[in-house]
Write an enzyme that holds these catalytic residues in place. Sequence first.
Site, mmCIF file in Angstrom:
data_model
loop_
_atom_site.group_PDB
_atom_site.id
_atom_site.type_symbol
_atom_site.label_atom_id
_atom_site.label_comp_id
_atom_site.label_asym_id
_atom_site.label_seq_id
_atom_site.Cartn_x
_atom_site.Cartn_y
_atom_site.Cartn_z
ATOM 1 N N TYR A 131 -9.490 5.612 7.221
ATOM 2 C CA TYR A 131 -9.665 5.960 8.642
ATOM 3 C C TYR A 131 -10.694 7.086 8.711
ATOM 4 C CZ TYR A 131 -5.269 3.539 9.828
ATOM 5 O OH TYR A 131 -4.278 2.611 10.022
ATOM 6 N N HIS A 157 0.839 -1.207 0.000
ATOM 7 C CA HIS A 157 0.000 0.000 0.000
ATOM 8 C C HIS A 157 0.869 1.251 0.000
ATOM 9 C CE1 HIS A 157 -4.208 -1.553 1.324
ATOM 10 N NE2 HIS A 157 -3.636 -2.356 0.446
ATOM 11 N N PRO A 212 -4.551 0.125 18.622
ATOM 12 C CA PRO A 212 -4.234 -0.310 17.260
ATOM 13 C C PRO A 212 -4.341 0.776 16.183
ATOM 14 C CG PRO A 212 -6.356 -1.181 17.961
ATOM 15 C CD PRO A 212 -5.766 -0.507 19.143
ATOM 16 N N TYR A 244 4.037 6.511 10.263
ATOM 17 C CA TYR A 244 3.137 5.420 9.877
ATOM 18 C C TYR A 244 3.905 4.282 9.207
ATOM 19 C CZ TYR A 244 -1.162 3.110 8.399
ATOM 20 O OH TYR A 244 -2.174 2.197 8.247
ATOM 21 N N LYS A 270 0.762 -0.281 15.059
ATOM 22 C CA LYS A 270 2.148 -0.380 15.530
ATOM 23 C C LYS A 270 2.445 -1.604 16.404
ATOM 24 C CE LYS A 270 3.943 3.163 13.623
ATOM 25 N NZ LYS A 270 3.814 2.588 12.283
HETATM 26 C C1 LIG Z 1 -7.590 -7.950 19.805
HETATM 27 C C2 LIG Z 1 -6.291 -7.386 19.307
HETATM 28 C C3 LIG Z 1 -6.245 -6.675 18.101
HETATM 29 C C4 LIG Z 1 -5.028 -6.167 17.628
HETATM 30 N N1 LIG Z 1 -4.995 -5.458 16.451
HETATM 31 C C5 LIG Z 1 -3.815 -4.979 16.020
HETATM 32 C C6 LIG Z 1 -3.722 -4.226 14.823
HETATM 33 O O1 LIG Z 1 -4.710 -4.010 14.138
HETATM 34 N N2 LIG Z 1 -2.493 -3.758 14.441
HETATM 35 C C7 LIG Z 1 -1.348 -4.014 15.188
HETATM 36 O O2 LIG Z 1 -0.243 -3.628 14.800
HETATM 37 N N3 LIG Z 1 -1.423 -4.710 16.326
HETATM 38 C C8 LIG Z 1 -2.607 -5.186 16.740
HETATM 39 N N4 LIG Z 1 -2.667 -5.876 17.882
HETATM 40 C C9 LIG Z 1 -1.432 -6.079 18.586
HETATM 41 C C10 LIG Z 1 -0.663 -7.262 18.013
HETATM 42 O O3 LIG Z 1 -1.532 -8.319 17.756
HETATM 43 C C11 LIG Z 1 0.385 -7.638 19.035
HETATM 44 O O4 LIG Z 1 1.240 -6.516 19.197
HETATM 45 C C12 LIG Z 1 1.199 -8.866 18.666
HETATM 46 O O5 LIG Z 1 0.398 -10.024 18.725
HETATM 47 C C13 LIG Z 1 2.388 -9.005 19.618
HETATM 48 O O6 LIG Z 1 2.993 -10.251 19.418
HETATM 49 P P1 LIG Z 1 3.665 -11.019 20.629
HETATM 50 O O7 LIG Z 1 4.233 -12.255 20.036
HETATM 51 O O8 LIG Z 1 4.565 -10.092 21.350
HETATM 52 O O9 LIG Z 1 2.485 -11.352 21.636
HETATM 53 P P2 LIG Z 1 1.230 -12.334 21.440
HETATM 54 O O10 LIG Z 1 0.786 -12.345 20.026
HETATM 55 O O11 LIG Z 1 0.263 -11.960 22.491
HETATM 56 O O12 LIG Z 1 1.831 -13.768 21.739
HETATM 57 C C14 LIG Z 1 2.154 -14.174 23.047
HETATM 58 C C15 LIG Z 1 2.050 -15.678 23.111
HETATM 59 O O13 LIG Z 1 2.447 -16.109 24.413
HETATM 60 C C16 LIG Z 1 1.562 -17.101 24.862
HETATM 61 N N5 LIG Z 1 1.569 -17.119 26.323
HETATM 62 C C17 LIG Z 1 1.048 -16.214 27.170
HETATM 63 N N6 LIG Z 1 1.256 -16.573 28.429
HETATM 64 C C18 LIG Z 1 1.955 -17.719 28.389
HETATM 65 C C19 LIG Z 1 2.455 -18.585 29.391
HETATM 66 N N7 LIG Z 1 2.277 -18.326 30.695
HETATM 67 N N8 LIG Z 1 3.115 -19.694 29.002
HETATM 68 C C20 LIG Z 1 3.300 -19.983 27.696
HETATM 69 N N9 LIG Z 1 2.821 -19.197 26.693
HETATM 70 C C21 LIG Z 1 2.160 -18.082 27.039
HETATM 71 C C22 LIG Z 1 0.204 -16.690 24.289
HETATM 72 O O14 LIG Z 1 -0.721 -17.761 24.219
HETATM 73 C C23 LIG Z 1 0.626 -16.169 22.916
HETATM 74 O O15 LIG Z 1 0.574 -17.190 21.932
HETATM 75 C C24 LIG Z 1 -3.856 -6.379 18.384
HETATM 76 C C25 LIG Z 1 -3.903 -7.083 19.585
HETATM 77 C C26 LIG Z 1 -5.107 -7.577 20.070
HETATM 78 C C27 LIG Z 1 -5.132 -8.320 21.387
#
Ligand SMILES: Cc1cc2nc3c(=O)[nH]c(=O)nc-3n(C[C@H](O)[C@H](O)[C@H](O)COP(=O)(O)OP(=O)(O)OC[C@H]3O[C@@H](n4cnc5c(N)ncnc54)[C@H](O)[C@@H]3O)c2cc1C
Length: 390
Positions: free
Chosen positions: A201, A72, A293, A385, A297
């Site tokens: 947006y 995009h 969101p 962005y 980011k």
């Molecule tokens: C509903 C929602 C919508 C979102 N929309 C956007 C968006 O539009 N744009 C954007 O940029 N970001 C968005 N985000 C944020 C983005 O999804 C996260 O920043 C991203 O998933 C971060 O990745 P991560 O691997 O750090 O954490 P996570 O994806 O949360 O992964 C963490 C993992 O650790 C595991 N875990 C947790 N506790 C334990 C434990 N005790 N033992 C073992 N495993 C464990 C979990 O099951 C999970 O699989 C959104 C987040 C949410 C919740």
Amino acid sequence: MRTQVGIIGAGPSGLLLSQLLHLQGIDSVVLERRTPGYVLGRIRAGVLEQGMVDLLNAAQAGERMNKEGLVHDGFEICFGDRRHRIDLKELTGGDTVMVYGQTEVTKDLMDAREALGGLVIYEAENVDIVDLDGETPKLTYRKDGVDHEIVCDYIAGCDGYHGISRRHIPENILKIHERVYPFGWLGVLSETRPASDELIYVNHWRGFALCSMRSTTRSRYYIQCAFDEDLEEWTDDRFWDELRARLPNSVAENMEIGPSIEKSIAPLRSFVAEPMRHGRLFLAGDAAHIVPPTGAKGLNLAASDIHYLSSALIGYYKQQRTDLMDGYSEKCLNRVWKAERFSWWMTTIMHRFPDQNSFDRGIQLAELDYLCGSQSAQASFAENYVGLPY
Ligand SMILES: Cc1cc2nc3c(=O)[nH]c(=O)nc-3n(C[C@H](O)[C@H](O)[C@H](O)COP(=O)(O)OP(=O)(O)OC[C@H]3O[C@@H](n4cnc5c(N)ncnc54)[C@H](O)[C@@H]3O)c2cc1C
């Protein structure tokens, strides 16, 4: 069992770290409390910065993204009866973003880990960290009724906002900075053609709306809602009516609608935990910070943390360097706070706040009018962005 880096969480952060380390001959084990299906079922982010795209390619997990992802060059901002295009490519001198869902990113990383024989243990219960103050911290967990222990050199807490890692930084050291917004986002995924080729947006007096997508046949829409909204009360018809009421007529009249295949409500929060390192424990991604969101980011910040963390660990194992590990927290937080600022700002100018008075509304509209009328303001907006450099 023994490993060099024990990783908690098989979200994008944990899988990407484990893959990047593996490609440099560094051993890791990932512990995930959920099933692979559950992890893949979470519909979340969809806009990737160039830095994240490059990192996925470096991790040899970018092949499908390069084929199926949508590049995009810009997006639209609407307010009042105005539609304004932010030309990312022109404003940044050539930078773009990639639309490719977090679900697909996670699947590609899972496949890449499997192809290299990476060890990812799903359904690991009661994961905990012990002996963090010693030379060899350990990860303990229970799987199929049997207790296990993994002896590690280092531990990466990639376990998201609700994980256990952050709690292992002593209370007198850990600083938490937080803002909870008085609204949420109601999101719908549908097998329909996107309303437009680019994201839209919308700042509307009824509340914020976003037209987004995952592919040319799959759309993702969001509307601002109350944070304690009951999902059951949002039938598909009600959602589409409310979304279309907030969109410009030219978009609402022509958009394709259809049954939702996923519907969920996400609360909006800004959150930073510092430091992001304590001894042999490193926090990365949502375990250390959350952004609303609006600026797309969250996932991208997780990727930049993993860039810094993988570089630090590779520097240590390949060149006995400790300076990159020592600088990890500061380096990450520097970028994190800038993304927090941008996400907070974009949330503030795009949403309707419950206590907003006519003065607040006037300021919001002036901010949007200034943005759309000033090349300098747009250049700054576009620079943030597409993602600040690593
Ligand atoms: C509903 C929602 C919508 C979102 N929309 C956007 C968006 O539009 N744009 C954007 O940029 N970001 C968005 N985000 C944020 C983005 O999804 C996260 O920043 C991203 O998933 C971060 O990745 P991560 O691997 O750090 O954490 P996570 O994806 O949360 O992964 C963490 C993992 O650790 C595991 N875990 C947790 N506790 C334990 C434990 N005790 N033992 C073992 N495993 C464990 C979990 O099951 C999970 O699989 C959104 C987040 C949410 C919740």
